[in-house]
Scaffold this active site. Structure first.
Site, short mmCIF file in Angstrom:
data_model
loop_
_atom_site.label_atom_id
_atom_site.label_comp_id
_atom_site.label_asym_id
_atom_site.label_seq_id
_atom_site.Cartn_x
_atom_site.Cartn_y
_atom_site.Cartn_z
N ASN A 70 28.09 71.69 17.01
CA ASN A 70 27.99 72.90 16.61
C ASN A 70 26.69 73.51 15.92
O ASN A 70 26.23 73.28 14.98
CB ASN A 70 29.05 73.17 15.41
CG ASN A 70 28.98 74.65 14.82
OD1 ASN A 70 28.60 75.57 15.68
ND2 ASN A 70 30.00 74.92 13.91
N TRP A 71 26.15 74.61 17.05
CA TRP A 71 24.62 74.74 16.83
C TRP A 71 24.67 76.05 15.69
O TRP A 71 23.42 76.54 15.46
CB TRP A 71 23.93 74.85 17.88
CG TRP A 71 23.37 73.91 18.95
CD1 TRP A 71 23.70 72.44 18.27
CD2 TRP A 71 22.91 73.95 20.04
NE1 TRP A 71 23.14 71.80 19.45
CE2 TRP A 71 22.64 72.53 20.31
CE3 TRP A 71 22.38 74.91 20.89
CZ2 TRP A 71 21.88 72.34 21.70
CZ3 TRP A 71 21.80 74.57 22.29
CH2 TRP A 71 21.77 73.10 22.42
N LYS A 72 25.71 76.48 15.60
CA LYS A 72 25.85 77.68 14.53
C LYS A 72 25.13 78.73 14.96
O LYS A 72 24.62 79.03 16.18
CB LYS A 72 25.62 77.17 13.25
CG LYS A 72 26.37 76.03 12.51
CD LYS A 72 26.48 75.87 11.26
CE LYS A 72 27.25 74.51 11.01
NZ LYS A 72 27.67 74.61 9.82
N HIS B 209 36.65 78.14 12.08
CA HIS B 209 35.32 77.53 11.38
C HIS B 209 35.65 78.01 9.68
O HIS B 209 35.62 79.21 9.72
CB HIS B 209 34.14 77.59 12.01
CG HIS B 209 33.16 76.69 11.43
ND1 HIS B 209 32.53 76.88 10.22
CD2 HIS B 209 32.84 75.42 11.67
CE1 HIS B 209 31.84 75.80 9.87
NE2 HIS B 209 31.81 74.76 10.75
N GLU C 245 33.14 78.90 7.97
CA GLU C 245 32.12 79.78 7.62
C GLU C 245 32.71 80.97 8.02
O GLU C 245 32.40 82.06 7.61
CB GLU C 245 30.77 79.44 8.23
CG GLU C 245 30.21 78.33 7.67
CD GLU C 245 29.39 77.33 8.51
OE1 GLU C 245 29.22 77.58 9.48
OE2 GLU C 245 29.04 76.31 7.94
N GLU D 183 37.78 69.31 8.81
CA GLU D 183 36.43 69.59 8.15
C GLU D 183 36.64 69.97 6.65
O GLU D 183 37.04 71.24 6.44
CB GLU D 183 35.68 70.79 8.79
CG GLU D 183 35.60 70.45 10.47
CD GLU D 183 34.23 71.26 10.83
OE1 GLU D 183 33.29 70.38 11.13
OE2 GLU D 183 34.05 72.42 10.76
N GLY E 125 27.55 70.48 5.64
CA GLY E 125 26.13 70.74 5.37
C GLY E 125 25.60 70.33 3.97
O GLY E 125 24.52 70.40 3.61
N SER F 158 29.22 66.80 7.61
CA SER F 158 28.11 65.66 7.27
C SER F 158 27.83 64.63 8.03
O SER F 158 27.58 63.30 7.50
CB SER F 158 27.90 65.57 5.89
OG SER F 158 27.46 66.80 5.36
N GLY G 244 27.51 69.24 12.98
CA GLY G 244 26.38 70.50 12.56
C GLY G 244 25.06 70.17 12.68
O GLY G 244 24.36 70.21 13.60
N GLY G 245 24.59 70.07 11.35
CA GLY G 245 23.28 70.03 10.95
C GLY G 245 22.52 68.90 11.86
O GLY G 245 21.47 69.15 12.57
C1 PEP Z 1 30.22 71.93 10.59
O1 PEP Z 1 29.67 73.21 10.37
O2 PEP Z 1 31.10 72.34 11.71
C2 PEP Z 1 29.77 70.81 10.60
C3 PEP Z 1 30.28 69.73 10.71
O3 PEP Z 1 28.60 70.74 9.93
P1 PEP Z 1 27.73 69.58 9.39
O4 PEP Z 1 27.74 68.40 10.29
O5 PEP Z 1 26.28 70.09 8.87
O6 PEP Z 1 28.25 69.26 7.83
#
Ligand code: PEP
Length: 263
Positions: free
Chosen positions: A23-25, A107, A109, A179, A185, A226, A247-248
């Protein structure tokens, strides 16, 4: 409603390749997205399923880069109607047209910053399925909900409301991404045993909604929050867990390759 089928727990998905979803957001501009997509196409060789979800703007170009490879494309959202006067929105059909196979829905967010409700997520799931996309439905508790002991309740509610009343046929696939909102994050994933317990609660909800063969063959559960190269295998090795949403750590080619290698 209690469903007696729910107590039969088959050996889920044992023969299915794990999936890693990136997920590149809204973190990469078009040129950065193209550059990372080229690196992924050239360097990812592992025989697992890999799906990348860039922003809407980058989808077409990233899709062109991935064409002819095994890397799959996904959107980060779609609208809850098929077509019409909805300025700024993107339909599931448009995602399909540019080569998407997946779409992330609900999601945290979007739930937090855009007021997305379970009802909206439900309608989006319906549109995604109708367009031939595989929804990746995000569910998870906030820290406050966890502190109140409401984690399982939240997982059951979000899963049920997203899917209740929908028919999933044998040719459709759905992914549920657990999640925990408070670890997204944060750099600190949850204890894998806690993820396993959450996945069990989600499966229970699915058994209450759908016939057991559909749950077994047409649903996958992944963990997100994470995930990095050091912890990914703790999650992918869990029973009833089919992969990870990242994500990150999906934004850097070396980190992403290390995750894929360690799955
Ligand atoms: C996400 O936002 O879907 C996610 C998994 O982010 P991260 O891996 O950065 O926690």
């Amino acid at each position: 409603m209690y469903n007696s089928k729910a107590i039969i727990l088959p050996n889920f998905m044992s023969d299915i390749k794990p999936i890693v979803i990136a997920n590149w957001k809204m973190k990469l501009g078009l040129q950065e997205a193209k550059s990372l997509a080229s690196d992924i196409k050239n360097k990812v060789t592992a025989q697992i399923e890999v799906a990348v979800c860039p922003s809407f703007i980058s989808l077409t170009e990233v899709g062109k880069i991935f064409s002819g490879s095994n890397i799959k494309l996904g959107g980060q959202d779609c609208f809850w109607e098929a077509n019409g006067a909805f300025t700024g929105e993107v339909s599931a059909k448009e995602l399909k047209e540019v080569g998407c196979e997946f779409v992330i829905l609900g999601h945290s967010e979007r739930r937090k910053y855009l007021g997305e409700t379970d009802e909206m997520v439900h309608k989006k799931v319906s549109q995604a399925l109708a367009a031939g996309l595989m929804p990746i439905i995000c569910v998870g508790e906030t820290f406050e909900q966890r502190q109140q002991g409401a984690k399982d309740y939240v997982l059951i509610q979000q899963t049920t409301k997203a899917l209740e009343g929908l028919e999933i046929n044998a040719s459709q696939q759905v992914i549920i991404a657990y999640e925990p909102v408070w670890v997204i994050g944060s750099g600190q994933a949850i204890d894998p045993n806690e993820a396993a317990a959450a996945h069990q609660v989600i499966y229970q909800s699915l058994f209450d909604l759908f016939p057991s063969d559909i749950v077994k063959n047409n649903f996958r559960i992944v963990y997100g929050g994470s995930v990095d190269e050091t912890n990914v295998s703790d999650f992918t090795n869990l029973d009833k867990t089919s992969g990870v949403l990242v994500g990150g750590a999906s934004l850097n080619i070396n980190d992403f390759l290390a995750i894929i290698k360690n799955v």
